[in-house]
Design an enzyme around this catalytic site. Structure first.
Site, PDB file in Angstrom:
ATOM      1  N   ASP A  56     -36.849 -34.160 129.768  1.00 17.85           N
ATOM      2  CA  ASP A  56     -35.330 -34.762 129.478  1.00 17.85           C
ATOM      3  C   ASP A  56     -35.168 -35.248 130.296  1.00 17.85           C
ATOM      4  O   ASP A  56     -34.017 -36.262 130.083  1.00 17.85           O
ATOM      5  CB  ASP A  56     -34.520 -33.079 129.547  1.00 17.85           C
ATOM      6  CG  ASP A  56     -34.357 -32.754 128.415  1.00 17.85           C
ATOM      7  OD1 ASP A  56     -34.712 -33.298 126.898  1.00 17.85           O
ATOM      8  OD2 ASP A  56     -33.687 -31.666 128.025  1.00 17.85           O
ATOM      9  N   HIS A 110     -41.443 -30.105 126.140  1.00 18.02           N
ATOM     10  CA  HIS A 110     -40.690 -29.746 124.825  1.00 18.02           C
ATOM     11  C   HIS A 110     -40.804 -30.677 123.590  1.00 18.02           C
ATOM     12  O   HIS A 110     -40.516 -32.023 124.488  1.00 18.02           O
ATOM     13  CB  HIS A 110     -39.593 -28.731 125.418  1.00 18.02           C
ATOM     14  CG  HIS A 110     -38.619 -29.663 125.823  1.00 18.02           C
ATOM     15  ND1 HIS A 110     -38.567 -30.579 127.063  1.00 18.02           N
ATOM     16  CD2 HIS A 110     -37.398 -30.125 124.898  1.00 18.02           C
ATOM     17  CE1 HIS A 110     -37.262 -31.014 127.061  1.00 18.02           C
ATOM     18  NE2 HIS A 110     -36.662 -30.426 125.878  1.00 18.02           N
ATOM     19  N   ARG A 130     -31.016 -26.177 110.832  1.00 24.59           N
ATOM     20  CA  ARG A 130     -30.901 -25.837 112.348  1.00 24.59           C
ATOM     21  C   ARG A 130     -30.120 -26.286 112.518  1.00 24.59           C
ATOM     22  O   ARG A 130     -29.908 -27.482 112.666  1.00 24.59           O
ATOM     23  CB  ARG A 130     -32.475 -25.921 112.610  1.00 24.59           C
ATOM     24  CG  ARG A 130     -32.885 -25.462 113.810  1.00 24.59           C
ATOM     25  CD  ARG A 130     -34.077 -26.218 114.088  1.00 24.59           C
ATOM     26  NE  ARG A 130     -34.597 -25.861 115.296  1.00 24.59           N
ATOM     27  CZ  ARG A 130     -34.431 -26.630 117.012  1.00 24.59           C
ATOM     28  NH1 ARG A 130     -33.295 -27.098 117.018  1.00 24.59           N
ATOM     29  NH2 ARG A 130     -34.832 -25.883 117.606  1.00 24.59           N
TER      30      ARG A 130
END
Length: 685
Positions: free
Chosen positions: A556, A626, A636
């Protein structure tokens, strides 16, 4: 007085010819049309048509590129700027060159407007997405050798693709395939020759290595010419989009040529960066001369070794080891030699460009480094061997690391603090999740709160929000929708959603922030960097052949480079983000598991199955790569949160939302959530 050997009329005539040139001599089909036809064929399971159209698209893409290179180089030679010393002479050359290029290109490929391609399609070709379709189509057609080549070609530019890595292993295990089938169809000749030369060099096969290194140098300089030719096209200067930008003709011309110069300068970086990698190979061009000088020495070709060593010193003046080599070679042959002319010319031109870019730095943002993307790697440990040769250590080095930065001291990494709210349960800590600065929590929200926020998402989220309107920013097989807190409050004020639900979004995100700040025992305030209510929906009819991720493996606050096993803190990464969290609203879908991996973007270290009220939190750096597995059925939804310890990078919309909520709370004389309150979140936008 100089005589101008042309008239204004001749210039106007050329201009009119350029504008009126509309006849199409070529018949090349646009590659975006062929690409679209191939994708449509894929989803109707017509794999022969997939191959026909996709291979045609790749050929068309390559032909358009090569045509632009050939035509621009030809017209550049026919109409040089050398003699253009006056304004009218300069513009005469510009117009003649433009007319020449248009006529040449349209003769080869047809009307140029047919080949104006959207940025999304261009990026797909840069990322080699067509080869993903091809490998699946060839697999269905039982042409395993071509499927293996397509898969290998795709994987070279997408090394983070776990699914493609698995596919390659399966291809290798199948009968009918061998290692010769795993070729990179888009391999750049200069890099291919160089890599092959390194392998031979490492095996002490110096004679064949020399042949490949010399070939690699020729291919490098040829690729440099092509790269620079591709810079000659239209340029976009962002400052011109500003409403206050007032430009004259000369300013526009200056802006254009400064952008072209910057593009040409960046060819150094482009040619030394392998597909799918984020940073260039350090010392790439000089390494050719380093390998060559020692290889020639091993074959007792000392004069050639000296010329190559001198060439290396052009890039690294005063390098201790190479200077010793030069002295040794001089003594051995009894005289001195100059560096290779090509290397001298290349570096001289590069330095001239650097000076011009410094002059034009007021017109365009230019990132330059003192080392010009080549810095000495060292790496010669055996100082007693004379002469010495490189050990071949090539490192991926981000440009930002070659600048001087003052960094704040890092915080001590801790965890295990209070969870703040009694209902919240600790499910797994960093150790259980096989990493550092990771946590998995349950019951951060109730079932009722999850349902309310999911209903809110169905109303306020917009396709492509946060990704410049791209409905499917990460995969073509899912639809992405999102919304911010401030947008929720705006919709609440307008009565389009319950204001109570908008306030819940605000409160839940604050709840998550407090938990992360407390659990990781941070000694300073954690601020919101970005807050996003997001939903990913599987697109019906596009799930049968999926081998991609819902969100590719990434970090990130840095650019993940699996090949180098590094994560570079440089633009365009959000380098100021320190912690991240995902708070899930539901689990009634298939796929969509959150995964942590090693730095290789392949080895999964932990997996989280989303469900209502579950939150995964982690530090945002390269220690926590990730991604999200494919959502193959259903929708979702989650609240995605990024935090920063630097108050300078607080989320602006969050600060505006804080003001809205404070104003609402101060209306104590009215119902707390009365929509008649005199506060309009639109004013805060």
């Amino acid at each position: 007085m100089d005589v101008v050997h042309f008239s204004i009329g001749s210039i106007l005539s050329i201009t009119l010819q350029a504008l009126l040139l509309s006849s199409s001599y070529g018949s090349l089909e646009p590659y975006d049309l062929l690409y679209n036809n191939a994708v449509e064929a894929f989803y109707r399971n017509d794999y022969k048509d997939v191959v026909r159209h996709m291979e045609g698209a790749l050929r068309s893409y390559a032909e358009v590129r090569q045509t632009k290179v050939r035509c621009r180089l030809r017209c550049q030679n026919q109409h040089p700027f050398d003699s253009a010393s006056m304004d009218l002479q300069f513009f005469d050359v510009v117009l003649r060159r433009s007319y020449c290029q248009n006529e040449c290109i349209e003769e080869k490929v047809g009307t140029q407007s047919m080949h104006k391609i959207s940025e999304d399609v261009i990026q797909d070709f840069h990322r080699r997405i067509p080869y993903n379709y091809l490998q699946l189509a060839y697999q269905k057609l039982k042409q395993l050798d071509k499927a293996a080549a397509a898969a290998h070609t795709y994987f070279q530019a997408n090394p983070e693709s776990v699914e493609m890595d698995q596919n390659l292993e399966q291809y290798k295990a199948l009968e009918g395939t061998n290692l010769d089938h795993f070729v990179d169809r888009e391999a750049r000749p200069h890099q291919r020759s160089f890599s092959a030369g390194v392998k031979l060099y490492d095996n002490a096969n110096y004679e064949e290595a020399i042949s490949l290194f010399e070939e690699a140098l020729q291919e490098y300089y040829r690729a440099d010419v092509e790269c620079r030719a591709l810079c000659q096209g239209p340029q976009r200067f962002e400052e011109q989009d500003h409403v206050l930008y007032r430009y004259s003709l000369y300013q526009l011309v200056s802006d254009h040529f400064t952008q072209v110069l910057h593009c040409e300068h960046e060819c150094v970086r482009d040619l030394s960066t392998r597909p799918g990698r984020l940073s260039p190979m350090e010392n790439y061009l000089p390494l050719h001369y380093d390998y060559l000088q020692f290889a020639y020495y091993q074959l007792n070709k000392v004069e050639e070794a000296l010329a190559c060593a001198q060439s290396y010193l052009l890039f690294h003046e005063g390098d201790e080891f190479m200077t010793e080599n030069v002295e040794y070679y001089r003594e051995a042959i009894g005289h001195d030699l100059k560096p290779r002319e090509k290397a001298e010319w290349y570096l001289r031109r590069h330095e001239q460009e650097l000076e011009l870019l410094m002059i034009g730095s007021d017109n365009v943002h230019v990132e330059l480094t003192e080392g010009h993307y080549w810095t000495s790697t060292g790496g010669r440990e055996d100082s007693n061997r004379i002469p010495s040769g490189t050990d071949g250590w090539m490192e991926y080095v981000p440009i930002s690391e070659k600048k001087n930065f003052t960094l704040a001291p890092p915080q001590e990494l801790r965890e295990g603090g209070p969870l703040v709210y009694d209902s919240v349960q600790l499910i797994q800590n960093s150790q259980a999740l096989n990493g550092t600065q990771r946590v998995l929590l349950d019951d951060v929200m109730s079932v009722e709160e999850c349902a309310e926020l999911k209903n809110l998402a169905h109303t306020i989220t917009m396709a492509g929000d946060g990704y410049r309107g791209k409905m499917s920013p990460h995969t073509p097989n899912e639809r992405f929708e999102g919304a911010t807190v401030l947008k929720a409050l705006q919709y609440g004020y307008e009565g389009r959603v319950p204001l109570k639900s908008a306030r819940l979004f605000y409160d839940v995100s604050e709840r998550a922030r407090r938990i992360i700040e407390s659990y990781f025992l941070l000694n300073s305030t954690l601020h919101f960097s970005y807050t996003h209510l997001v939903c990913r929906t599987a697109i019906t009819g596009q799930q049968d052949h999926r081998n991609d991720l819902s969100h590719p493996i990434h970090a990130d606050n840095c650019l993940l480079d699996p090949e180098a096993n590094e994560c570079w803190k440089e633009a365009p990464a959000y380098t100021y983000r320190d912690y991240s969290a995902l708070l899930y609203l539901n689990g009634d879908f298939e796929g969509g598991e959150f995964i942590f991996t090693e730095m290789d973007a392949k080895t999964v270290t932990a997996q989280v199955k989303p469900k209502c009220g579950r939150m995964v939190g982690f530090s945002s750096g390269g220690e926590n790569p990730h991604g999200v597995r494919a959502v193959t059925r259903g929708q979702r939804c989650a609240v995605a949160l990024w935090f920063t310890l630097d108050p300078l990078f607080r989320e602006l919309e969050r600060l505006q939302a804080d003001e809205v909520v404070q104003a609402l709370d101060n209306q104590s004389s009215q119902s707390k959530w009365d929509t008649s309150l005199n506060i309009n979140p639109k004013d805060e936008l």
